[in-house]
Structures are given as structure tokens and as C-alpha cells.
Design a protein around this motif. Structure first.
Motif, PDB file in Angstrom:
ATOM      1  N   HIS A  17       0.851  -1.194   0.000  1.00 54.23           N
ATOM      2  CA  HIS A  17       0.000   0.000   0.000  1.00 54.23           C
ATOM      3  C   HIS A  17       0.883   1.238   0.000  1.00 54.23           C
ATOM      4  CE1 HIS A  17      -3.361  -2.646   1.391  1.00 54.23           C
ATOM      5  NE2 HIS A  17      -2.388  -3.236   2.025  1.00 54.23           N
ATOM      6  N   ARG A  71      -9.104   1.664   3.315  1.00 53.45           N
ATOM      7  CA  ARG A  71      -8.427   0.474   2.797  1.00 53.45           C
ATOM      8  C   ARG A  71      -8.503  -0.664   3.795  1.00 53.45           C
ATOM      9  NH1 ARG A  71      -6.807   4.783   0.846  1.00 53.45           N
ATOM     10  NH2 ARG A  71      -6.276   4.862  -1.337  1.00 53.45           N
ATOM     11  N   PHE A 107      -6.223  -3.875   5.378  1.00 53.76           N
ATOM     12  CA  PHE A 107      -4.848  -4.334   5.521  1.00 53.76           C
ATOM     13  C   PHE A 107      -4.824  -5.704   6.187  1.00 53.76           C
ATOM     14  CE2 PHE A 107      -5.106   0.256   5.812  1.00 53.76           C
ATOM     15  CZ  PHE A 107      -4.157   0.682   4.885  1.00 53.76           C
ATOM     16  N   ASP A 166       1.046  -7.695   4.620  1.00 50.82           N
ATOM     17  CA  ASP A 166       1.038  -6.601   3.656  1.00 50.82           C
ATOM     18  C   ASP A 166       2.161  -5.633   4.019  1.00 50.82           C
ATOM     19  OD1 ASP A 166      -1.263  -7.715   2.671  1.00 50.82           O
ATOM     20  OD2 ASP A 166      -2.536  -5.957   3.007  1.00 50.82           O
TER      21      ASP A 166
END
Ligand SMILES: [Cu+2]
Length: 138
Positions: free
Chosen positions: A34, A57, A59, A63
Motif C-alpha cells: 500500500h 483500505r 490491511f 502486507d
């Protein structure tokens, strides 16, 4: 009756195929990167905070967050909840600060807190908390 057995088999194989494809897509999406703040990157926020960016978003553990900024202008320090609230970093946290201008940080399950520890920057909004779910099964 034979025809209906054959059509049942066709239906079952069709579903098996669908299951197969969906597990492939889960695997492909297993970990994502990201870019923090999107095109704006990691800088003094103008109107909306980084938490607003993060809220839009999702997560998962594993990630990465990619912080982009002019080298030397900022840094990133992973802090605890109190450090986040007070904009304070401990010596241990400070020792792990990154400041290359293009830093990727691995997310852990739970709430992850990050701030810029340059004087005044965190208080001016360079802070973010990210809620991270457990790693997706694949
Ligand atoms: Cu900064």
C-alpha cells in the motif's frame, strides 16, 4: 436417469472449477503493498489525516506499507499507542527509524502505529494508525 447423473456431474465439476479459481485469486492477493497517502505520499497532510486514508483500505498481516517522500525531509518510526498519542518515541523505537525516502514496512496483526519523529512533524499530522487483520488463508 442416466442423463440426470451426467448433468449432476457437470454441475459438480463446474462448482469445483469455481472453487479452484477463487482459491487462486486468494493466493494472488495474499499480500499487498500500500503506497501511503497515494500520489501525495508521506508529507504534512493538507486537509485529511492519514487515518482517513487508512480507513478506506483494508490491511492484512504480511502486507507492506510503502512510505514515499524526499529523503531527509521525514522519517518513519513504529511506535506504541502511547507514543502515537503523545508523539513521543522511545530510544529503542528511534533506533529502528527508517528514512531512505522509499521505505517498505511489514504490517503485523492488530493496530500498527507510525509517526514521523522529526520535531513538530507528528503534532502537525504526520501520524497514522492502521488496523491490520490476520493473514488471509490460502
Ligand atoms: Cu516528517
Amino acid at each position: 436417469m442416466k442423463a440426470s447423473v451426467a448433468s449432476n456431474l457437470a454441475v459438480i465439476s463446474f462448482y469445483l472449477l469455481i472453487i479452484g479459481f477463487s482459491s487462486i485469486s486468494v493466493y494472488v492477493n495474499a499480500s499487498r503493498n500500500h503506497i501511503v497517502g497515494g500520489d501525495r505520499g508521506w508529507r504534512f497532510p493538507s486537509k485529511s489525516s492519514y487515518n482517513i486514508w487508512a480507513l478506506h483500505r483494508s490491511f492484512a498481516a504480511g502486507d507492506t506499507l510503502h512510505f514515499k517522500y524526499s529523503r531527509g525531509a521525514h522519517n518513519i518510526v513504529r511506535v506504541d499507542a502511547a507514543g502515537y498519542r503523545k508523539c513521543k518515541v522511545s530510544a529503542t523505537e528511534s533506533a529502528k527509524a527508517v528514512s531512505s525516502g522509499s521505505d517498505k514496512i511489514l504490517l503485523k496483526k492488530g493496530i500498527n502505529y507510525f509517526i514521523c519523529s522529526l520535531p513538530g512533524h507528528c503534532a502537525a499530522g504526520m501520524k497514522m494508525k492502521v488496523h491490520v487483520k490476520k493473514k488471509k488463508a490460502h
